[in-house]
Design an enzyme around this catalytic site. Structure first.
Site, PDB file in Angstrom:
ATOM      1  CD  GLU A  55      53.585  14.323  -5.461  1.00  0.00           C
ATOM      2  OE1 GLU A  55      53.271  15.330  -4.794  1.00  0.00           O
ATOM      3  OE2 GLU A  55      54.647  14.245  -6.091  1.00  0.00           O
ATOM      4  NE  ARG A  62      58.325  17.542  -3.120  1.00  0.00           N
ATOM      5  CZ  ARG A  62      57.493  17.782  -2.099  1.00  0.00           C
ATOM      6  NH1 ARG A  62      57.275  16.860  -1.179  1.00  0.00           N
ATOM      7  NH2 ARG A  62      56.882  18.926  -1.989  1.00  0.00           N
TER       8      ARG A  62
HETATM    9  N1  MTE Z   1      45.915   9.962  -9.948  1.00  0.00           N
HETATM   10  C1  MTE Z   1      45.543   9.640 -11.198  1.00  0.00           C
HETATM   11  N2  MTE Z   1      44.441   8.874 -11.372  1.00  0.00           N
HETATM   12  N3  MTE Z   1      46.252  10.030 -12.293  1.00  0.00           N
HETATM   13  C2  MTE Z   1      47.390  10.804 -12.163  1.00  0.00           C
HETATM   14  O1  MTE Z   1      48.016  11.157 -13.158  1.00  0.00           O
HETATM   15  N4  MTE Z   1      48.958  11.920 -10.601  1.00  0.00           N
HETATM   16  C3  MTE Z   1      49.503  11.956  -9.234  1.00  0.00           C
HETATM   17  C4  MTE Z   1      48.379  12.043  -8.205  1.00  0.00           C
HETATM   18  N5  MTE Z   1      47.354  11.068  -8.483  1.00  0.00           N
HETATM   19  C5  MTE Z   1      47.814  11.158 -10.842  1.00  0.00           C
HETATM   20  C6  MTE Z   1      47.012  10.728  -9.748  1.00  0.00           C
HETATM   21  C7  MTE Z   1      50.418  13.055  -9.012  1.00  0.00           C
HETATM   22  S1  MTE Z   1      52.007  12.882  -9.527  1.00  0.00           S
HETATM   23  C8  MTE Z   1      50.043  14.210  -8.380  1.00  0.00           C
HETATM   24  S2  MTE Z   1      51.152  15.441  -8.050  1.00  0.00           S
HETATM   25  C9  MTE Z   1      48.661  14.420  -7.938  1.00  0.00           C
HETATM   26  O2  MTE Z   1      47.797  13.338  -8.297  1.00  0.00           O
HETATM   27  C10 MTE Z   1      48.131  15.705  -8.575  1.00  0.00           C
HETATM   28  O3  MTE Z   1      46.808  15.932  -8.271  1.00  0.00           O
HETATM   29  P1  MTE Z   1      46.305  16.628  -6.913  1.00  0.00           P
HETATM   30  O4  MTE Z   1      47.326  17.642  -6.549  1.00  0.00           O
HETATM   31  O5  MTE Z   1      45.012  17.207  -7.308  1.00  0.00           O
HETATM   32  O6  MTE Z   1      46.212  15.529  -5.913  1.00  0.00           O
HETATM   33  C1  QUE Z   2      57.357  19.462  -5.680  1.00  0.00           C
HETATM   34  C2  QUE Z   2      56.950  19.456  -6.973  1.00  0.00           C
HETATM   35  C3  QUE Z   2      57.449  20.423  -7.885  1.00  0.00           C
HETATM   36  C4  QUE Z   2      58.362  21.360  -7.442  1.00  0.00           C
HETATM   37  C5  QUE Z   2      58.761  21.347  -6.119  1.00  0.00           C
HETATM   38  C6  QUE Z   2      58.265  20.389  -5.252  1.00  0.00           C
HETATM   39  C7  QUE Z   2      57.047  20.459  -9.248  1.00  0.00           C
HETATM   40  C8  QUE Z   2      57.570  21.480 -10.072  1.00  0.00           C
HETATM   41  C9  QUE Z   2      58.482  22.408  -9.554  1.00  0.00           C
HETATM   42  C10 QUE Z   2      59.020  23.516 -10.295  1.00  0.00           C
HETATM   43  C11 QUE Z   2      60.138  24.181  -9.827  1.00  0.00           C
HETATM   44  C12 QUE Z   2      60.612  25.300 -10.458  1.00  0.00           C
HETATM   45  C13 QUE Z   2      59.985  25.790 -11.579  1.00  0.00           C
HETATM   46  C14 QUE Z   2      58.866  25.122 -12.076  1.00  0.00           C
HETATM   47  C15 QUE Z   2      58.386  24.003 -11.425  1.00  0.00           C
HETATM   48  O1  QUE Z   2      58.856  22.305  -8.267  1.00  0.00           O
HETATM   49  O2  QUE Z   2      56.255  19.616  -9.685  1.00  0.00           O
HETATM   50  O3  QUE Z   2      58.259  25.599 -13.167  1.00  0.00           O
HETATM   51  O4  QUE Z   2      60.426  26.925 -12.198  1.00  0.00           O
HETATM   52  O5  QUE Z   2      57.166  21.520 -11.359  1.00  0.00           O
HETATM   53  O6  QUE Z   2      58.635  20.364  -3.961  1.00  0.00           O
HETATM   54  O7  QUE Z   2      56.062  18.540  -7.408  1.00  0.00           O
HETATM   55 MO1  MOS Z   3      53.152  15.091  -9.371  1.00  0.00          MO
HETATM   56  S1  MOS Z   3      55.012  14.248  -9.654  1.00  0.00           S
HETATM   57  O1  MOS Z   3      53.891  16.372  -8.419  1.00  0.00           O
HETATM   58  O2  MOS Z   3      52.889  15.713 -10.904  1.00  0.00           O
END
Ligand code: MTE
Ligand code: QUE
Ligand code: MOS
Length: 765
Positions: free
Chosen positions: A716, A310
């Site tokens: 994100e 990524r």
């Molecule tokens: N917002 C809050 N309040 N708390 C969290 O832990 N995690 C972030 C984002 N926003 C997070 C957050 C991350 S890493 C992700 S991937 C997304 O929320 C996941 O939720 P969504 O896919 O429903 O947006």
């Molecule tokens: C973005 C993500 C994830 C990702 C790929 C993305 C992620 C994640 C995994 C992943 C990959 C292989 C696996 C698995 C999870 O890929 O959060 O269990 O077998 O967990 O582009 O956020």
């Molecule tokens: Mo968010 S880092 O894809 O949980």
């Protein structure tokens, strides 16, 4: 127009009154046991002996487990092996789990752990990314994305620059630490309540550890006090330990990490070393580029394959790179295994690219915004280094609009004048874009399920595979179901996520929680709506095509005239007529796929974009920085809930600002993490907010793809808007020189680093 209203988070009241129940708030049961973990005090070496007699004899201790006590070796690596639950012989990071204690109280367990006598044969830990590159010490093989002939383009380019940047990691610092509570069941299985973004993965690994099928292990997640990626794989260890002890003693067992243990035991954002070599013309148009992105993975693979991928997918950010090579390396080190963190490698790749842009601008003495606009994807220049066509980038309009509304050019002139008048406090400004690919790049994860019940009183209970971590997913899904059924939101409740209701769920990650689960829920709601319509038409004389679900009412035309029914009436009548009122929904993202063998494909369904202008002030005598003003324009498509989206944007920006300006992880030469608590690790506080913070959503920008109500993911991407503040700090420092100069600055831009950079410029001037 937004698709949905700015309703409050479904648990907003519970959060602010303290009534929200987190795992550790669940009522205690009689004889409940508590787990504490014994951690290694070296980063690298061998376990010579582990004497746990005193631990076993300590007050309150009921059971102690080390690797030898396990019926079989337990590895909890999520994708590849390499994460033993407990150290067998080889210690590979400071604070690694050696053994676990179950005792009558949390305090008793923690006291007992201190009594272990551990003898190690210590060796020198590997801690350096550059060294790992040289030694090719990788946890996974390198991967390359390439197009054209980068070397030829570099060699013939009128200008060429190369450089290197070190990018720091980040601790998740979720308010609620890792915790799972396990209850043994009569059938040999367990029921787990876990603070967990990935309940299915935990179910799978607990079943493996217990040697039972997955159908005997149930994981429930009502909410997390934050996850941020840190509970995708890292929630499994406490769950497996709690489950093992629960089965051994037929007691409820709780495993909750203390904050220090959490900081030592769990993975963080990957630090990166980024190297670039860029060739460009007199205008600043990039002709050829080589990116090397080396992530510090720690001792094992965890999710690092996907994370460094990524980073590579975002090493273009919003810019067209005609001839390009992007190399991604997964470096091994004797540190905790790094893991998912909001942005998932994307932020590091993007920061590397934005640094290249600033270097090009400084070299040519041009405004960085001009270089940014010149290099954007556009007609005829719209294919990424991984061969996906960029059709859904709103970056050009975001940059134009924001530059105007935030008065970027005017303020740059004002800043120049202010800096000329003030020798100590210097200001800087930067406008940076974000273009973030939406979808798991591992294609099979792009699927979700939902289960919907319509009860005979007209209320709906919805369950889906996503987890709530504060982002407002439950509220969004609830609104989606209500919109699809034309029903008042209050009639819809979303119940805790459970592996026995919706199976085989993907982690709630990659910002796709509401895209995937929202669509699955929408499909379930549509199924119920179609069944009700069908029934009204076939037995209630409703004219075909006349049935409407709006304003909490069902209306239709019959020979007797227009009819209306409220939901309680409708549901009761449909129940009596024996219409099935429960449905499942499923969704799989269409048309995506990345072929890693050829490094080509369409990994992303679409891009979520935003832009930010940050103006900062730095004290050139102390290195302290302050964000004076931030303007954000972000594209969330047709928002399902604008208030929640604004919250995500503000929160994401602040988390990114923390990563880039004051959160610094420090390890000593022996591999010991020195920043192991809030006293030494500085997360953003209210005082670090931009003094003037203006966030708005891009108007009239429905998603071109068929997402839920044409919304766009938001979780994100906003984190990366904070790169604007980092670039603005670089800009402020550069004002110490008389002529345009590129300021080499590693991240995070702590006061120390800013001061050193200032001193270097002053010495040169
Ligand atoms: N917002 C809050 N309040 N708390 C969290 O832990 N995690 C972030 C984002 N926003 C997070 C957050 C991350 S890493 C992700 S991937 C997304 O929320 C996941 O939720 P969504 O896919 O429903 O947006
Ligand atoms: C973005 C993500 C994830 C990702 C790929 C993305 C992620 C994640 C995994 C992943 C990959 C292989 C696996 C698995 C999870 O890929 O959060 O269990 O077998 O967990 O582009 O956020
Ligand atoms: Mo968010 S880092 O894809 O949980």
């Amino acid at each position: 127009m937004s698709a949905g209203n700015s309703e409050p988070h479904d648990a907003a009241r519970e959060h602010v009154t303290g009534r929200a129940v987190y795992v550790d708030d669940r009522l205690a049961t009689q004889g409940e046991l508590h787990v504490a973990i014994g951690l290694s005090s070296i980063a690298c070496g061998e376990l010579r002996s582990l004497d746990l007699d005193a631990v076993r004899a300590a007050p309150g201790v009921v059971d102690v487990l080390c690797a030898d006590d396990l019926p079989h070796a337990i590895d909890i690596g999520p994708v590849f092996p390499g994460d033993p639950l407990l150290v067998d012989r080889h210690v590979v990071h400071f604070g690694q789990a050696l053994f676990a204690v179950a005792a009558s109280s949390h305090a008793a367990a923690r006291r007992a752990v201190q009594l272990a006598k551990v003898d190690y044969k210590e060796s020198t830990p590997k801690l350096d990314i550059a060294e790992a590159i040289d030694e090719e010490n990788f946890v996974r093989p390198p991967h390359r994305m390439a197009r054209g002939d980068a070397d030829a383009a570099l060699a013939s380019a009128p200008h060429r620059l190369s450089g290197e940047m070190s990018i720091g990691g980040q601790e998740h610092f979720y308010l609620e630490g890792q915790v799972t509570r396990a209850e043994p069941l009569e059938d040999g299985g367990v029921m787990l309540h876990s603070s967990n973004q990935n309940p299915t993965e935990t179910q799978h690994l607990v079943a493996e550890a217990l040697g039972v099928p997955m159908h005997l292990v149930h994981v429930e997640v009502r909410r997390m006090g934050g996850g941020f990626g840190g509970k995708e794989t890292q929630a499994t260890a406490p769950a497996v330990l709690a489950a093992l002890f629960a089965r051994r003693h037929s007691k409820v067992v709780s495993c909750r990490y203390s904050r220090r243990d959490d900081l030592l035991l769990t993975g963080k954002r990957h630090p990166f070393l980024a190297r670039y070599d860029v060739g460009f013309d007199d205008d600043g148009r990039i002709l050829g580029i080589r990116h090397l992105l080396a992530g510090q993975c720690g001792h094992s693979p965890d999710l690092s394959d996907a994370i460094v991928d990524r980073a590579m997918f975002h090493a273009d950010n919003a810019y067209y790179l005609p001839d390009v090579v992007i190399d991604g390396l997964r470096c091994r080190s004797n540190t905790v295994s790094n893991t998912a963190f909001r942005g998932f490698g994307g932020p590091q790749g993007m920061l590397a690219m934005e640094t290249v842009i600033d270097a090009v601008a400084a070299h040519l003495g041009k405004d960085p915004l001009d270089i940014r606009q010149l290099n954007l994807y556009g007609p005829g220049r719209d294919v990424t280094p991984y061969y996906q066509q960029v059709t859904t980038s709103s970056v050009p309009v975001l940059l134009d609009t924001l530059a105007r509304t935030a008065q970027y050019r005017e303020r740059r002139d004002a800043i120049r004048r202010a800096n000329a008048a003030n020798p100590i406090v210097k200001r800087g400004i930067a406008l940076t874009p974000v273009k973030f690919g939406i979808s798991f790049t591992v294609s099979h994860l792009n699927q979700a399920g939902a289960l919907l019940h319509l009860y005979s009183d007209g209320s709906v209970l919805l369950n889906h595979g996503g987890t709530e971590m504060g982002q407002g997913l439950y509220q969004k899904v609830r609104q989606i179901v209500a919109l699809e059924l034309g029903m008042a939101v209050e009639r819809v409740a979303v119940s805790a996520t459970r592996t026995d209701k919706v199976p085989n769920t993907s982690p709630t990650a990659a910002s796709s929680g509401s895209d995937l689960n929202g669509m699955a829920a929408l499909h379930a709601a549509r199924e119920i709506r179609l069944r009700l319509t069908e029934w009204l038409q076939s037995t209630q004389d409703a004219e075909t095509g006349s049935v409407e679900f709006v304003d909490d009412t069902v209306s239709y035309l019959s020979p007797a005239g227009p009819q209306t029914m409220h939901w309680p009436e409708l549901a009761r009548a449909a129940y009596l007529a024996r219409v099935p009122l429960s449905a499942t929904g499923f969704y799989a993202t269409p048309d995506i796929g990345y072929d890693r063998a050829t490094a080509r494909g369409r990994p992303f369904y679409y891009y979520a974009c935003g832009a930010a202008v940050a103006e900062v002030a730095i004290d050139t005598l102390t290195g302290e920085t302050r964000v004076l003003r931030t303007d954000i324009l972000h594209d969330v498509g047709r928002s399902i809930n604008p208030a929640l989206d604004l919250g995500q944007i503000e929160g994401g920006y602040m988390q990114g600002l923390g990563w880039l300006t004051h959160e610094e992880l420090v390890w000593d030469d022996t591999g010991r993490l020195l920043t192991d608590g809030p006293a030494t690790y500085k997360i953003p506080a209210i005082g670090n907010m931009p003094i003037d913070f203006r966030v708005s959503l891009l108007a009239d920008s429905p998603n071109d793809e068929a997402t839920v109500f044409h919304s766009k993911a938001v979780g994100e991407p906003p984190l990366m808007l904070a790169i604007s503040a980092f670039a603005a700090i670089r800009d402020a420092i550069s004002s110490l020189a008389d002529t345009p100069v590129f300021v080499k600055l590693d991240a995070p831009a702590t006061p120390e680093r800013v001061l050193l950079a200032c001193d270097e410029l002053r010495a040169r001037a």
